[in-house]
Write a protein that holds these residues in place. Sequence first.
Motif, PDB file in Angstrom:
ATOM      1  N   ILE A  21       4.137  43.334   8.049  1.00  0.00           N
ATOM      2  CA  ILE A  21       5.441  42.865   7.574  1.00  0.00           C
ATOM      3  C   ILE A  21       6.553  43.108   8.586  1.00  0.00           C
ATOM      4  CG2 ILE A  21       7.128  43.010   5.707  1.00  0.00           C
ATOM      5  CD1 ILE A  21       4.418  41.868   4.860  1.00  0.00           C
ATOM      6  N   GLY A  22       6.525  44.293   9.189  1.00  0.00           N
ATOM      7  CA  GLY A  22       7.556  44.657  10.146  1.00  0.00           C
ATOM      8  C   GLY A  22       7.833  46.144  10.073  1.00  0.00           C
ATOM      9  N   PRO A  23       8.455  46.716  11.106  1.00  0.00           N
ATOM     10  CA  PRO A  23       8.726  48.163  11.128  1.00  0.00           C
ATOM     11  C   PRO A  23       9.495  48.617   9.892  1.00  0.00           C
ATOM     12  CG  PRO A  23       9.179  47.173  13.265  1.00  0.00           C
ATOM     13  CD  PRO A  23       8.921  46.041  12.326  1.00  0.00           C
ATOM     14  N   GLY A  24       9.033  49.711   9.316  1.00  0.00           N
ATOM     15  CA  GLY A  24       9.697  50.283   8.153  1.00  0.00           C
ATOM     16  C   GLY A  24       9.399  49.577   6.848  1.00  0.00           C
ATOM     17  N   ALA A  25       8.411  48.689   6.843  1.00  0.00           N
ATOM     18  CA  ALA A  25       8.088  47.941   5.622  1.00  0.00           C
ATOM     19  C   ALA A  25       7.538  48.875   4.547  1.00  0.00           C
ATOM     20  CB  ALA A  25       7.063  46.858   5.929  1.00  0.00           C
ATOM     21  N   ARG A  26       7.772  48.490   3.290  1.00  0.00           N
ATOM     22  CA  ARG A  26       7.276  49.285   2.172  1.00  0.00           C
ATOM     23  C   ARG A  26       5.760  49.153   2.081  1.00  0.00           C
ATOM     24  NH1 ARG A  26       6.183  48.424  -3.229  1.00  0.00           N
ATOM     25  NH2 ARG A  26       6.717  46.201  -2.995  1.00  0.00           N
ATOM     26  N   ARG A  27       5.102  50.229   1.765  1.00  0.00           N
ATOM     27  CA  ARG A  27       3.643  50.230   1.629  1.00  0.00           C
ATOM     28  C   ARG A  27       3.263  49.628   0.283  1.00  0.00           C
ATOM     29  NH1 ARG A  27       1.959  56.011   1.643  1.00  0.00           N
ATOM     30  NH2 ARG A  27      -0.133  55.084   1.541  1.00  0.00           N
ATOM     31  N   GLY A  28       2.841  48.387   0.312  1.00  0.00           N
ATOM     32  CA  GLY A  28       2.471  47.705  -0.924  1.00  0.00           C
ATOM     33  C   GLY A  28       1.091  48.114  -1.412  1.00  0.00           C
ATOM     34  N   ARG A  29       0.806  47.778  -2.662  1.00  0.00           N
ATOM     35  CA  ARG A  29      -0.500  48.080  -3.236  1.00  0.00           C
ATOM     36  C   ARG A  29      -1.546  47.111  -2.675  1.00  0.00           C
ATOM     37  NH1 ARG A  29       0.823  48.288  -9.579  1.00  0.00           N
ATOM     38  NH2 ARG A  29       2.085  46.488  -8.944  1.00  0.00           N
ATOM     39  N   ASN A  30      -2.769  47.614  -2.556  1.00  0.00           N
ATOM     40  CA  ASN A  30      -3.842  46.813  -1.956  1.00  0.00           C
ATOM     41  C   ASN A  30      -4.634  46.088  -3.047  1.00  0.00           C
ATOM     42  OD1 ASN A  30      -5.776  45.665  -0.376  1.00  0.00           O
ATOM     43  ND2 ASN A  30      -6.614  47.567   0.428  1.00  0.00           N
ATOM     44  N   TRP A  31      -4.390  44.791  -3.159  1.00  0.00           N
ATOM     45  CA  TRP A  31      -5.080  43.970  -4.150  1.00  0.00           C
ATOM     46  C   TRP A  31      -6.569  43.789  -3.831  1.00  0.00           C
ATOM     47  CZ3 TRP A  31      -2.260  42.635  -0.070  1.00  0.00           C
ATOM     48  CH2 TRP A  31      -2.753  41.657   0.795  1.00  0.00           C
ATOM     49  N   ILE A  32      -6.953  44.006  -2.564  1.00  0.00           N
ATOM     50  CA  ILE A  32      -8.356  43.822  -2.171  1.00  0.00           C
ATOM     51  C   ILE A  32      -9.245  44.944  -2.714  1.00  0.00           C
ATOM     52  CG2 ILE A  32      -9.891  43.690  -0.146  1.00  0.00           C
ATOM     53  CD1 ILE A  32      -8.305  41.182  -0.661  1.00  0.00           C
ATOM     54  N   ALA A  33      -8.640  46.007  -3.225  1.00  0.00           N
ATOM     55  CA  ALA A  33      -9.429  47.102  -3.811  1.00  0.00           C
ATOM     56  C   ALA A  33     -10.240  46.650  -5.015  1.00  0.00           C
ATOM     57  CB  ALA A  33      -8.513  48.262  -4.196  1.00  0.00           C
ATOM     58  N   GLN A  34     -10.013  45.418  -5.497  1.00  0.00           N
ATOM     59  CA  GLN A  34     -10.814  44.882  -6.608  1.00  0.00           C
ATOM     60  C   GLN A  34     -12.259  44.611  -6.201  1.00  0.00           C
ATOM     61  OE1 GLN A  34      -9.973  40.597  -7.520  1.00  0.00           O
ATOM     62  NE2 GLN A  34      -8.608  40.704  -5.745  1.00  0.00           N
ATOM     63  N   HIS A  35     -12.515  44.481  -4.904  1.00  0.00           N
ATOM     64  CA  HIS A  35     -13.827  44.033  -4.442  1.00  0.00           C
ATOM     65  C   HIS A  35     -14.814  45.191  -4.271  1.00  0.00           C
ATOM     66  CE1 HIS A  35     -12.621  39.916  -3.921  1.00  0.00           C
ATOM     67  NE2 HIS A  35     -11.612  40.256  -3.145  1.00  0.00           N
ATOM     68  N   PRO A  36     -16.105  44.899  -4.403  1.00  0.00           N
ATOM     69  CA  PRO A  36     -17.136  45.918  -4.133  1.00  0.00           C
ATOM     70  C   PRO A  36     -17.081  46.372  -2.671  1.00  0.00           C
ATOM     71  CG  PRO A  36     -18.059  44.038  -5.312  1.00  0.00           C
ATOM     72  CD  PRO A  36     -16.690  43.631  -4.871  1.00  0.00           C
ATOM     73  N   PRO A  37     -17.683  47.509  -2.349  1.00  0.00           N
ATOM     74  CA  PRO A  37     -17.407  48.152  -1.059  1.00  0.00           C
ATOM     75  C   PRO A  37     -18.372  47.876   0.083  1.00  0.00           C
ATOM     76  CG  PRO A  37     -18.518  49.703  -2.505  1.00  0.00           C
ATOM     77  CD  PRO A  37     -18.381  48.429  -3.277  1.00  0.00           C
ATOM     78  N   LEU A  38     -19.362  46.983  -0.065  1.00  0.00           N
ATOM     79  CA  LEU A  38     -20.406  46.917   0.963  1.00  0.00           C
ATOM     80  C   LEU A  38     -19.864  46.578   2.345  1.00  0.00           C
ATOM     81  CD1 LEU A  38     -23.349  47.147   1.752  1.00  0.00           C
ATOM     82  CD2 LEU A  38     -23.639  44.729   1.174  1.00  0.00           C
ATOM     83  N   PHE A  39     -19.132  45.477   2.471  1.00  0.00           N
ATOM     84  CA  PHE A  39     -18.632  45.093   3.795  1.00  0.00           C
ATOM     85  C   PHE A  39     -17.794  46.203   4.405  1.00  0.00           C
ATOM     86  CE2 PHE A  39     -14.907  43.653   6.178  1.00  0.00           C
ATOM     87  CZ  PHE A  39     -15.542  43.192   7.325  1.00  0.00           C
ATOM     88  N   TYR A  40     -16.933  46.790   3.609  1.00  0.00           N
ATOM     89  CA  TYR A  40     -16.013  47.807   4.111  1.00  0.00           C
ATOM     90  C   TYR A  40     -16.771  49.073   4.513  1.00  0.00           C
ATOM     91  CZ  TYR A  40     -13.466  44.414   1.425  1.00  0.00           C
ATOM     92  OH  TYR A  40     -13.006  43.217   0.917  1.00  0.00           O
ATOM     93  N   SER A  41     -17.870  49.337   3.820  1.00  0.00           N
ATOM     94  CA  SER A  41     -18.703  50.490   4.178  1.00  0.00           C
ATOM     95  C   SER A  41     -19.388  50.280   5.526  1.00  0.00           C
ATOM     96  CB  SER A  41     -19.762  50.725   3.095  1.00  0.00           C
ATOM     97  OG  SER A  41     -19.156  50.995   1.848  1.00  0.00           O
ATOM     98  N   LEU A  42     -19.670  49.035   5.876  1.00  0.00           N
ATOM     99  CA  LEU A  42     -20.278  48.748   7.177  1.00  0.00           C
ATOM    100  C   LEU A  42     -19.260  48.853   8.308  1.00  0.00           C
ATOM    101  CD1 LEU A  42     -22.472  45.643   6.224  1.00  0.00           C
ATOM    102  CD2 LEU A  42     -23.229  48.007   6.535  1.00  0.00           C
ATOM    103  N   ALA A  43     -18.030  48.435   8.031  1.00  0.00           N
ATOM    104  CA  ALA A  43     -17.004  48.435   9.080  1.00  0.00           C
ATOM    105  C   ALA A  43     -16.352  49.805   9.261  1.00  0.00           C
ATOM    106  CB  ALA A  43     -15.933  47.390   8.767  1.00  0.00           C
ATOM    107  N   ALA A  44     -16.303  50.605   8.186  1.00  0.00           N
ATOM    108  CA  ALA A  44     -15.583  51.883   8.238  1.00  0.00           C
ATOM    109  C   ALA A  44     -16.116  52.841   9.310  1.00  0.00           C
ATOM    110  CB  ALA A  44     -15.608  52.546   6.863  1.00  0.00           C
ATOM    111  N   PRO A  45     -17.443  53.034   9.439  1.00  0.00           N
ATOM    112  CA  PRO A  45     -17.915  53.957  10.489  1.00  0.00           C
ATOM    113  C   PRO A  45     -17.531  53.499  11.895  1.00  0.00           C
ATOM    114  CG  PRO A  45     -19.665  53.491   8.917  1.00  0.00           C
ATOM    115  CD  PRO A  45     -18.565  52.528   8.626  1.00  0.00           C
ATOM    116  N   VAL A  46     -17.486  52.200  12.122  1.00  0.00           N
ATOM    117  CA  VAL A  46     -17.103  51.690  13.442  1.00  0.00           C
ATOM    118  C   VAL A  46     -15.641  52.014  13.714  1.00  0.00           C
ATOM    119  CG1 VAL A  46     -16.937  49.625  14.878  1.00  0.00           C
ATOM    120  CG2 VAL A  46     -18.811  49.848  13.230  1.00  0.00           C
ATOM    121  N   VAL A  47     -14.796  51.793  12.725  1.00  0.00           N
ATOM    122  CA  VAL A  47     -13.367  52.109  12.876  1.00  0.00           C
ATOM    123  C   VAL A  47     -13.170  53.610  13.084  1.00  0.00           C
ATOM    124  CG1 VAL A  47     -11.140  52.145  11.676  1.00  0.00           C
ATOM    125  CG2 VAL A  47     -12.582  50.096  11.590  1.00  0.00           C
ATOM    126  N   ALA A  48     -13.899  54.412  12.320  1.00  0.00           N
ATOM    127  CA  ALA A  48     -13.780  55.867  12.461  1.00  0.00           C
ATOM    128  C   ALA A  48     -14.215  56.316  13.852  1.00  0.00           C
ATOM    129  CB  ALA A  48     -14.621  56.562  11.390  1.00  0.00           C
TER     130      ALA A  48
END
Length: 531
Positions: free
Chosen positions: A107-134
Amino acid sequence: MAQVDGITSGPVSASGSNRETKAVTQARRSEGVPDAGWLEWRGTRRTCIVIATLFFIKFAAFSLYLTPFWDIPDESGHYAYVEDLSHGHLPVLGEARMSQDVADSWIGPGARRGRNWIAQHPPLFYSLAAPVVAAVRASGGDFSAQVHAARLVSSLIGALAILGMMAFLTVATGRRLLGIAGGVFLGATPMFTQLGSGVTHDTLVACTVAWACYWLVRWLDSNRLSHALWCAFIAGLSCVTKITALPMAIPLFFLMALWMLRTRGLSTPLATLARIGLIWLVMFAPVVIWGIHNFLHFHEMFPNAGLLNVYPDNPTEMGFWEYMQKYPIWQVVLLNFIGLIGWMGTVPGSVVTVQANGFIAQLFVGILLFCSSFSILHASRLLRDDRRQLACLAIVAVSCIALGLTISTYRYATITCIAIFIMTAWIGLRSLPTLLNPSARPWLMLTGCICIAFFTVLYYHHIWENYTQIGRVKALHGRYFYTVMPFLSLLMLWPLRKGLLPVAAVAVAAVSLFVSDAFFLHDAFVMYGLF
């Protein structure tokens, strides 16, 4: 013997005059002799791996150097989910918020931290990407490097989806060139190219469904329980990637169970039912666990972002069939499947998109119209000899070109959608006799038609129900149909197995890829400000 479009496929169980065929088939299986489709795939898989690798390089180049951050639909939410998991936290819908880094970049510097609507989804893809990001973060990589790392996971999965599509179509049709054509055509659509360059779970949906279909056809050919379990396991992974895979998995399971009952019979009912129960457990246990997790938090198994009240309620009266008559639902879905490029990557906080229209839309729509129309004729037994096939081929091709040159893109898309619906319904009806005399390819066709129909009805009901609640047309994303894309591709490519038609299919797929890249150069990259 049951037939699909003039091709006879021997029954798995037989009696009387078919006992010799059954014995030969069982002997081949006991000796581990692969079927023709598997032999074809084994002979071409290296080539297909090279093709998939080239697509990975392309997707990776787009993700690293060309596609702006947050220009993939919902990419900020997808990455925030990955980021939470990389820190060891499973985001909960309604509680999870974007990190400040994501909000500032999006959004831009100092933007408000909005709620994450994507948290509705199951975690498989994110579980695969998370170790790489970490791992990237632990090695000192900054925020930009972490986002790029998550994008590369999507790029790799997108390439594996194309490989899975080639594997499935090669084994199912017995023609390696048709497998290559189907995979390349999927990768050529601008929408898939864009998704392959960003953080999204849609590429994993396409990947898991393609490989589940591959093991499905392997199982129908071999009747080995291990192949059925692989199919069930990967279909189950698709369901914990995105819930939209569930409307495909449910009819798939019932048709697998029915195949077992029809081919194994009830002479050993406990063993057959035990196998069916095991397949159900492997396919649905992961998504049931996810549903129980949700039920403990929300008292419903599959909540969605509607809980966040992003769109205020605006009850609107609209009949079920009236909805598609008033709005061009299916035309938009088809054109968005081809390409709706952009999101919030060019103007922070504002959606900016460019749709693949004009010549590129007419090309892709025309190809789909030709394949679906030719498939309808083929299923009608109108192509019994080479002369008639050539005449029908020419008539359909000329008609598609003439329509593309004389009517609007939306009307062209309308006709194509109608042709796809008729193709699915007609081939499904023609395949019904396989319920009485099970044969692998007719059963595969019937399974595909039922899965497509079931998914399409539930998808339409969902978007219609949303409209009646909030008074807005939304969720017309063609990428949702990645869930049944392998089956649709099979129905369209099945009639093209003879003569030089597979070669022509590869040539058309290559032209589609070239035109898609031209679209990015002429439209998408200009929107990005690169040229």
